[in-house]
Every structure is written in C-alpha cells, then in structure tokens.
Design a protein around this motif. Structure first.
Motif, mmCIF file in Angstrom:
data_model
loop_
_atom_site.group_PDB
_atom_site.id
_atom_site.type_symbol
_atom_site.label_atom_id
_atom_site.label_comp_id
_atom_site.label_asym_id
_atom_site.label_seq_id
_atom_site.Cartn_x
_atom_site.Cartn_y
_atom_site.Cartn_z
ATOM 1 N N UNK A 12 1.044 -1.237 -0.030
ATOM 2 C CA UNK A 12 0.102 0.192 -0.238
ATOM 3 C C UNK A 12 0.899 1.163 -0.026
ATOM 4 N N UNK A 13 0.572 2.325 -0.872
ATOM 5 C CA UNK A 13 1.064 3.588 -0.897
ATOM 6 C C UNK A 13 2.548 3.422 -1.675
ATOM 7 N N UNK A 14 2.925 2.285 -2.146
ATOM 8 C CA UNK A 14 4.476 2.226 -2.965
ATOM 9 C C UNK A 14 4.322 2.811 -4.035
ATOM 10 N N UNK A 15 5.234 3.592 -4.495
ATOM 11 C CA UNK A 15 5.590 4.485 -5.646
ATOM 12 C C UNK A 15 5.949 3.350 -6.927
ATOM 13 N N UNK A 16 5.394 3.364 -7.945
ATOM 14 C CA UNK A 16 5.945 2.799 -9.226
ATOM 15 C C UNK A 16 6.694 3.873 -9.946
ATOM 16 N N UNK A 29 10.892 0.658 -11.998
ATOM 17 C CA UNK A 29 10.011 -0.374 -11.991
ATOM 18 C C UNK A 29 9.523 -0.695 -13.547
ATOM 19 N N UNK A 30 9.108 0.318 -14.426
ATOM 20 C CA UNK A 30 8.540 0.123 -15.683
ATOM 21 C C UNK A 30 9.430 -0.424 -16.536
ATOM 22 N N UNK A 39 1.949 4.836 -9.881
ATOM 23 C CA UNK A 39 3.033 5.403 -10.804
ATOM 24 C C UNK A 39 3.207 6.661 -10.141
ATOM 25 N N UNK A 40 4.606 7.056 -10.140
ATOM 26 C CA UNK A 40 4.972 8.502 -9.549
ATOM 27 C C UNK A 40 5.187 9.157 -10.969
ATOM 28 N N UNK A 45 0.262 6.823 -7.576
ATOM 29 C CA UNK A 45 0.702 6.521 -6.221
ATOM 30 C C UNK A 45 -0.346 7.516 -5.271
ATOM 31 N N UNK A 46 -0.744 6.812 -4.207
ATOM 32 C CA UNK A 46 -1.470 7.524 -3.070
ATOM 33 C C UNK A 46 -0.767 7.278 -1.792
ATOM 34 N N UNK A 47 0.034 8.034 -1.204
ATOM 35 C CA UNK A 47 0.422 7.852 -0.122
ATOM 36 C C UNK A 47 -0.202 7.554 1.361
#
Length: 279
Positions: free
Chosen positions: A136-140, A144-145, A188-189, A213-215
C-alpha cells in the motif's frame, strides 16, 4: 460477405479477423452496486424499476428495465482530458472555467475520447518484484516500468496503450483496503508518468482507484500524475482495471480494444476494455 469477397477485398484487418481464431480477455471489473468508489465521486447504483409481470401485454409478453445512477469515474472507466486542470488551464491551454459554462464541457468532453484499437502492453510490476500485490502506498518508478518492460520483452512506443499491474485488483472485494484511505494505494509516480509520456503513448491504465501513487494518509488531495498525463500531454488515464487474468495468462503485448460512451461534455466514461489474442 462471402469468403470469396473477403479474399479479394481490400480490408486487411477484416481478412485477419476472419482468418484467425481469437480469444477475448477481460481487463476490467463488472459494474456492480456497492463496488468500491472514490469518495470524490458518486457511487454506482442499479435497480430494476419495472419487473416482469408489472405489465403484461395482451399477447402474454412482459418486459423489465432498470435505472442506473453513476458518476463518470466509477468502476472501470477512462478519464477525458476535461477531467483535470492546472492553474485554470486544461490540456492545450484551454480555459477550464470558460469550457465548463452551461453545465457541461464544450471542449475536451468525454465524447472526444477516442475509440481505441491499439497495441496494448502489460507492464507487470508486481510479477517483476515476485509479489501478489505491491505494498500500500508504494510508488511505481520509471525503473520499475523499465524492469517490467525488459522482463516482458516490450518497449512502449508511440500510439500504444500501457497497462500497469500492481496486483491491487485482488483487493477489489474489500472496498476500505482497496481505496486505501488510511494506508494508501500503489501507483505510478511522476517520473514513471513522464517516461510514459516521452514514449508517445495515447493512454495509460492501472488496476487501482487513481492510477497514480496515493501515499498513506494523503487521500486524493494531490494528483500530480494526472496533471502530467492529462493536462501536459493529452494522455487518457484508465482506472479500476482488473489485470489478474491477463497476468496469469502471461500477456505482454496484445490487441487492446476499448469503446468509451460518447457522453457529451462529460469528464469520464465507463468502459469495457479487452485484450484480443489469437486462440
């Protein structure tokens, strides 16, 4: 049209479809009363307003029908370019206040979202990291992509539709967890969004409520990726996807098909996106 006519016709796509056995893989969720919905939008509701037997025709026939109430950003849906503005401007520098006068958008409304018959690629970030679902809350990130693209043997290019799997669709049956109001949602960030935009894609989607991403504890108060994609680059965003079957099938690239409703002046539309592959 006869087989002979198809054989001599000029439509190569039609010939390919007729000549190939295909399979359709669903990439979205069914629209169901009570399904998870962002608190920023009215939820989906459907109920029968006439049932069989309420009226019976002289010949014994009867009909039933429903009423549907929903926001345009509920369930599997796509964002129109009118959905987000930045400093008062929509994509292309259009004045948002002027464009929305009269209760609907006169520019960039949902009726302008294109029908998509494109190359789709699946960037399975959760699989690359060896997990069922990202935290939860992790930025992609862009890294990563890139790693997911390398693992799949694909590279995003101009005109593509890129779908990001976080595994978050596994939580769709638990609205509180899925919406991440306390713990956040992976996505995604800004760096990832800019990498996609530089590739020239037409749409990006994910299996979460807001794509980005939703922190933890932030809710949907700030959505910078929406600004990067919708406002700055004119790239449509598809949300609430279900990419579990596509992941299980090991899809990497495929024919992506999606038809939005032509809701005049709207900011989004429910959709039924599918991957079409050779059987």
């Amino acid at each position: 049209m006869t087989d002979d006519a198809l054989a001599t016709g000029q439509d190569a796509l039609l010939r390919a479809v007729v000549a190939t056995d295909t399979e359709t893989i669903e990439l979205g969720h069914p629209h169901t009363t009570g399904m998870p919905c962002s608190p920023n939008h009215p939820g989906f509701r459907m109920t029968l307003i006439r049932r069989h037997g309420d009226m019976v025709r002289p010949d014994g026939g009867s009909a039933s029908n429903e009423i549907i109430v929903t926001g345009g950003h509920v369930g599997t849906h796509v964002d129109a370019l009118s959905h987000v503005s930045h400093e008062g401007k929509l994509h292309g520098g259009i004045d948002a206040q002027q464009a929305q006068l009269g209760g609907r958008f006169t520019q960039l409304g949902a009726e302008t979202i294109p029908f998509l018959l494109r190359r789709g690629i699946l960037l399975d970030v959760a699989r690359v990291h060896g997990v069922e679902a990202l935290d939860a809350g992790r930025g992609v990130t862009e890294a990563d992509l890139r790693a997911a693209a390398d693992a799949a043997g694909v590279t995003p290019r101009r005109g593509d539709v890129v779908l990001i799997r976080t595994g978050w669709a596994r939580h769709f049956g638990d609205p509180q967890h899925y919406l991440g109001q306390s713990d956040g949602v992976p996505g995604a960030d800004v760096g990832a969004a800019r990498w996609l935009a530089e590739a020239g894609i037409v749409a990006a989607g994910a299996d979460t409520t807001a794509f980005e991403q939703i922190p933890a504890g932030q809710g949907h108060s700030v959505l910078p990726v929406h600004r990067v994609l919708l406002v700055e680059n004119g790239i449509h965003i598809i949300e609430h996807l279900n990419l579990e079957t596509a992941s299980e099938r090991g899809l990497t690239e495929f024919t992506f098909v999606m038809a939005p409703l032509r809701i005049t002046g709207g900011t989004g539309s429910p959709v039924r996106p599918v991957a079409v592959v050779a059987a």
